[in-house]
Design a protein around this motif. Structure first.
Motif, mmCIF file in Angstrom:
data_model
loop_
_atom_site.group_PDB
_atom_site.id
_atom_site.type_symbol
_atom_site.label_atom_id
_atom_site.label_comp_id
_atom_site.label_asym_id
_atom_site.label_seq_id
_atom_site.Cartn_x
_atom_site.Cartn_y
_atom_site.Cartn_z
ATOM 1 N N ARG A 128 1.562 -0.304 7.805
ATOM 2 C CA ARG A 128 1.604 0.977 7.093
ATOM 3 C C ARG A 128 1.699 2.144 8.068
ATOM 4 O O ARG A 128 2.472 3.100 7.856
ATOM 5 C CB ARG A 128 0.360 1.118 6.216
ATOM 6 C CG ARG A 128 0.387 2.327 5.296
ATOM 7 C CD ARG A 128 -0.659 2.210 4.209
ATOM 8 N NE ARG A 128 -1.991 2.395 4.708
ATOM 9 C CZ ARG A 128 -2.744 3.493 4.494
ATOM 10 N NH1 ARG A 128 -2.254 4.491 3.790
ATOM 11 N NH2 ARG A 128 -3.960 3.578 4.946
ATOM 12 N N SER A 188 -4.496 -2.199 -1.777
ATOM 13 C CA SER A 188 -5.501 -1.404 -1.062
ATOM 14 C C SER A 188 -6.889 -2.032 -1.172
ATOM 15 O O SER A 188 -7.645 -2.068 -0.194
ATOM 16 C CB SER A 188 -5.531 0.024 -1.612
ATOM 17 O OG SER A 188 -4.280 0.650 -1.453
ATOM 18 N N ARG A 205 0.819 -1.219 0.000
ATOM 19 C CA ARG A 205 0.000 0.000 0.000
ATOM 20 C C ARG A 205 0.851 1.266 0.000
ATOM 21 O O ARG A 205 0.338 2.357 -0.285
ATOM 22 C CB ARG A 205 -0.932 0.019 1.205
ATOM 23 C CG ARG A 205 -1.990 -1.060 1.192
ATOM 24 C CD ARG A 205 -3.135 -0.716 2.118
ATOM 25 N NE ARG A 205 -3.910 0.405 1.607
ATOM 26 C CZ ARG A 205 -5.000 0.889 2.187
ATOM 27 N NH1 ARG A 205 -5.431 0.357 3.322
ATOM 28 N NH2 ARG A 205 -5.650 1.902 1.669
ATOM 29 N N HIS A 207 1.883 7.369 0.740
ATOM 30 C CA HIS A 207 3.051 6.540 0.585
ATOM 31 C C HIS A 207 4.294 7.355 0.923
ATOM 32 O O HIS A 207 4.262 8.581 0.991
ATOM 33 C CB HIS A 207 3.160 5.953 -0.809
ATOM 34 C CG HIS A 207 2.999 6.956 -1.902
ATOM 35 N ND1 HIS A 207 1.749 7.388 -2.335
ATOM 36 C CD2 HIS A 207 3.922 7.616 -2.637
ATOM 37 C CE1 HIS A 207 1.905 8.259 -3.304
ATOM 38 N NE2 HIS A 207 3.205 8.411 -3.506
ATOM 39 N N ARG A 228 0.084 -0.712 -5.541
ATOM 40 C CA ARG A 228 -0.634 -0.047 -4.459
ATOM 41 C C ARG A 228 -2.136 -0.268 -4.535
ATOM 42 O O ARG A 228 -2.781 -0.564 -3.512
ATOM 43 C CB ARG A 228 -0.330 1.455 -4.498
ATOM 44 C CG ARG A 228 -0.952 2.242 -3.358
ATOM 45 C CD ARG A 228 -0.553 3.703 -3.404
ATOM 46 N NE ARG A 228 -1.078 4.376 -4.596
ATOM 47 C CZ ARG A 228 -0.338 4.735 -5.632
ATOM 48 N NH1 ARG A 228 0.957 4.469 -5.659
ATOM 49 N NH2 ARG A 228 -0.876 5.354 -6.678
ATOM 50 N N PRO A 283 -6.602 5.014 1.069
ATOM 51 C CA PRO A 283 -5.423 4.676 0.279
ATOM 52 C C PRO A 283 -4.794 5.908 -0.346
ATOM 53 O O PRO A 283 -5.372 6.981 -0.389
ATOM 54 C CB PRO A 283 -5.985 3.741 -0.803
ATOM 55 C CG PRO A 283 -7.405 4.168 -0.957
ATOM 56 C CD PRO A 283 -7.843 4.597 0.411
#
Length: 297
Positions: free
Chosen positions: A159, A104, A92, A292, A100, A289
């Motif tokens: 995450r 997600s 993710r 990053h 990604r 989502p």
């Protein structure tokens, strides 16, 4: 003694706290005494109902086999869910949409479904499309449901743990020539482990407790499922049976959290932590989502 975060109590505050503490202890004592009287009146404290648990037969016939099945299902779910959750959590954070977005979708989908529904789905799946024997299907279904749900939750914990680190660390590592996968493996993950540990252990405790859903619905012979036959055999000592099983669960989860606390102290002493701790609220705040870091390939 005062500090920046705390003011020393004055005489009135001390007296008020003492009064509140005395009243609270008195209320708790009164409730416990009332509960004792009700249970004694109903005959639930009779020695005959509790005596079987002080002999080996109840343990060898009911409790020990159920405990082994609980530990087996929980251990399998942990072994599979931890690396799967880590992979999804890192996925993710990828800069590449083709990594990604699927990660997600998987996380959000399975995190939104109750674990019991996933267990029932797993049982139907193994029944219709596999050659797994009827005796093994409940175990497979329980492990499947636990893995799918808890791997999704663990992905968010991973995450959140990585995003809790200062961004400058990834930037500094990139400046000295490390590739993105090296930054993740050698810089971010080792430091994030300690921050993630409390939340991860909380989720592992959930895995142990959720094995009881398999006994309640899928006829999986785990620890909680041993209460019904044990109570029937020893003369309707349901309360005593549930009490003993609850104490076993408490001992299991306390041992797990104690080990995690010891491990966290060792990791912090090894200077592999930034001091950050990931909480459940932090995981929920990262439920959307797209976020990053510059630390994932």
């Amino acid at each position: 003694m005062s500090s920046v975060l705390y003011d020393a109590q004055g005489p009135k505050a001390k007296r008020r706290n003492v009064v509140i503490s005395v009243v609270f202890v008195a209320v708790v004592a009164a409730v416990l005494w009332w509960m004792y009287g009700v249970l004694d009146e109903k005959g639930q404290l009779a020695w005959a109902l509790w005596e079987p648990f002080f002999h080996g037969e109840a343990w060898s016939t009911y409790l020990w086999p159920g405990l082994l099945n609980t530990l087996k299902a929980a251990a399998l779910a942990m072994i599979i869910a931890l690396p799967l959750g880590a992979a999804l959590g890192i996925g993710r954070l990828s800069d590449h949409a083709w990594v990604r977005v699927p990660a997600s979708v998987v996380v959000e989908f399975f995190r939104s479904i109750p674990v019991l529904v996933l267990m029932i789905f797993g049982l139907a799946l193994f029944s219709e499309y596999t050659n797994v024997s009827a005796d093994d299907r409940p175990l497979y279904a329980v492990v499947t449901g636990l893995v799918l749900y808890n791997a999704s939750v663990l992905a968010e914990i991973v995450r959140a743990g990585i995003l809790s680190l200062p961004r400058g660390q990834a930037e500094a590592a990139s400046a000295i020539g490390l590739r993105k996968n090296q930054i993740m493996r050698f810089i971010l993950l080792p430091q994030a482990v300690t921050a993630m540990l409390p939340a991860i252990v909380s989720q592992l405790v959930v895995i142990v407790k959720d094995t009881a859903l398999g006994g309640a619905v899928l006829t999986f012979s785990e620890l909680m499922a041993s209460v019904s036959p044990m109570s029937a055999y020893y003369g309707a000592n349901t309360l005593a049976s549930f009490t003993v099983v609850a104490l076993i669960f408490i001992a299991l989860n306390f041992s797990l959290t104690s080990f995690a606390s010891w491990l966290e102290r060792r990791l912090r002493q090894g200077k592999k932590s930034t001091g950050a701790v990931v909480t459940a609220d932090a995981v929920e705040e990262l439920s959307t989502p797209g976020e990053h870091v510059e630390g994932k390939k």
